[in-house]
Design a protein around this motif. Structure first.
Motif, short mmCIF file in Angstrom:
data_model
loop_
_atom_site.label_atom_id
_atom_site.label_comp_id
_atom_site.label_asym_id
_atom_site.label_seq_id
_atom_site.Cartn_x
_atom_site.Cartn_y
_atom_site.Cartn_z
N GLU A 19 0.84 -1.20 0.00
CA GLU A 19 0.00 0.00 0.00
C GLU A 19 0.87 1.25 0.00
O GLU A 19 1.86 1.33 0.71
N SER A 20 0.48 2.21 -0.83
CA SER A 20 1.15 3.50 -0.97
C SER A 20 2.52 3.42 -1.63
O SER A 20 3.30 4.38 -1.56
N LYS A 36 9.64 20.52 -3.86
CA LYS A 36 9.12 21.28 -2.72
C LYS A 36 8.82 20.37 -1.53
O LYS A 36 8.18 20.77 -0.57
N GLY A 37 9.23 19.08 -1.64
CA GLY A 37 9.01 18.14 -0.54
C GLY A 37 7.61 17.56 -0.49
O GLY A 37 7.17 17.11 0.56
N ILE A 38 6.91 17.58 -1.63
CA ILE A 38 5.53 17.08 -1.68
C ILE A 38 5.43 15.95 -2.69
O ILE A 38 5.93 16.06 -3.82
N ILE A 39 4.78 14.88 -2.29
CA ILE A 39 4.46 13.77 -3.19
C ILE A 39 3.02 13.95 -3.64
O ILE A 39 2.13 14.13 -2.81
N GLU A 92 6.27 6.74 3.89
CA GLU A 92 6.76 5.37 4.04
C GLU A 92 5.87 4.44 3.24
O GLU A 92 4.64 4.59 3.24
N VAL A 93 6.46 3.49 2.54
CA VAL A 93 5.67 2.46 1.85
C VAL A 93 4.92 1.68 2.91
O VAL A 93 5.45 1.38 3.98
#
Length: 180
Positions: free
Chosen positions: A80-81, A138-141, A178-179
């Motif tokens: 997940e993720s 910018k530190g964003i996913i 985190e995955v």
């Protein structure tokens, strides 16, 4: 407004102006300042164009059930993720009532034709990829997002509605990611 401006070099969008002074007089209200945009009317396509860079949400649910998302076979063993090897186009219907329904690319072709479906898919993935790269600086996913497209009076594909808002996208802080 930022994202429409950021992507305008490779996809037309529906913005005419964001300056209140350029709106029709009846819409020049103080409460609209900085919160409104004047846009071109489009013939909106009957699909929502979802691009996923990470496996989460309804995509995760589908993957757990059968290893696919909208008919796209994904690698086994994803968590997940987890970031996908490449972003995927996972369209859905635009339901008048109730929930939108995920559909395959083949169903998209049936709705809007192969040439337009291919152009929409490629454009949506290009927008997502370019914007996700920028957001990463910018530190964003940007885990996933939804775009909507329409056709203008000449039949050109135009990006409309909203782009990369909290309502249409899933944003994660990269430093907390985190995955799993």
């Amino acid at each position: 407004e930022f994202w429409f401006d950021y992507t305008k070099d490779f996809v037309k969008n529906h913005i005419v102006s964001t300056k209140l002074s350029e709106f029709p007089e009846e819409f020049q209200k103080p409460e609209s300042e900085g919160r409104s945009m004047l846009v071109k009317k489009l013939q909106m396509l009957p699909i929502e164009c979802i691009v996923r860079g990470y496996i989460t949400g309804s995509g995760w649910k589908s993957y757990k059930e059968n290893g696919t998302v909208c008919g796209i076979k994904l690698p086994e063993g994803l968590q997940e993720s987890e970031k996908l090897p490449t972003p995927i186009f996972t369209p859905s219907t635009k339901a008048a009532e109730g929930h939108d329904e995920n559909i395959s690319f083949e169903q998209t072709v049936q709705l809007i034709g192969e040439e337009l479906a291919t152009k929409v898919r490629n454009t949506a993935i290009e927008i997502y990829s370019k914007c996700a790269e920028y957001a990463a600086t910018k530190g964003i996913i940007i885990a996933d997002t939804k775009f909507e497209f329409g056709l203008d009076e000449e039949g050109n594909l135009v990006l409309g509605d909203e782009v990369l808002t909290p309502d249409s996208s899933r944003f994660w802080p990269a430093d907390d990611y985190e995955v799993g």
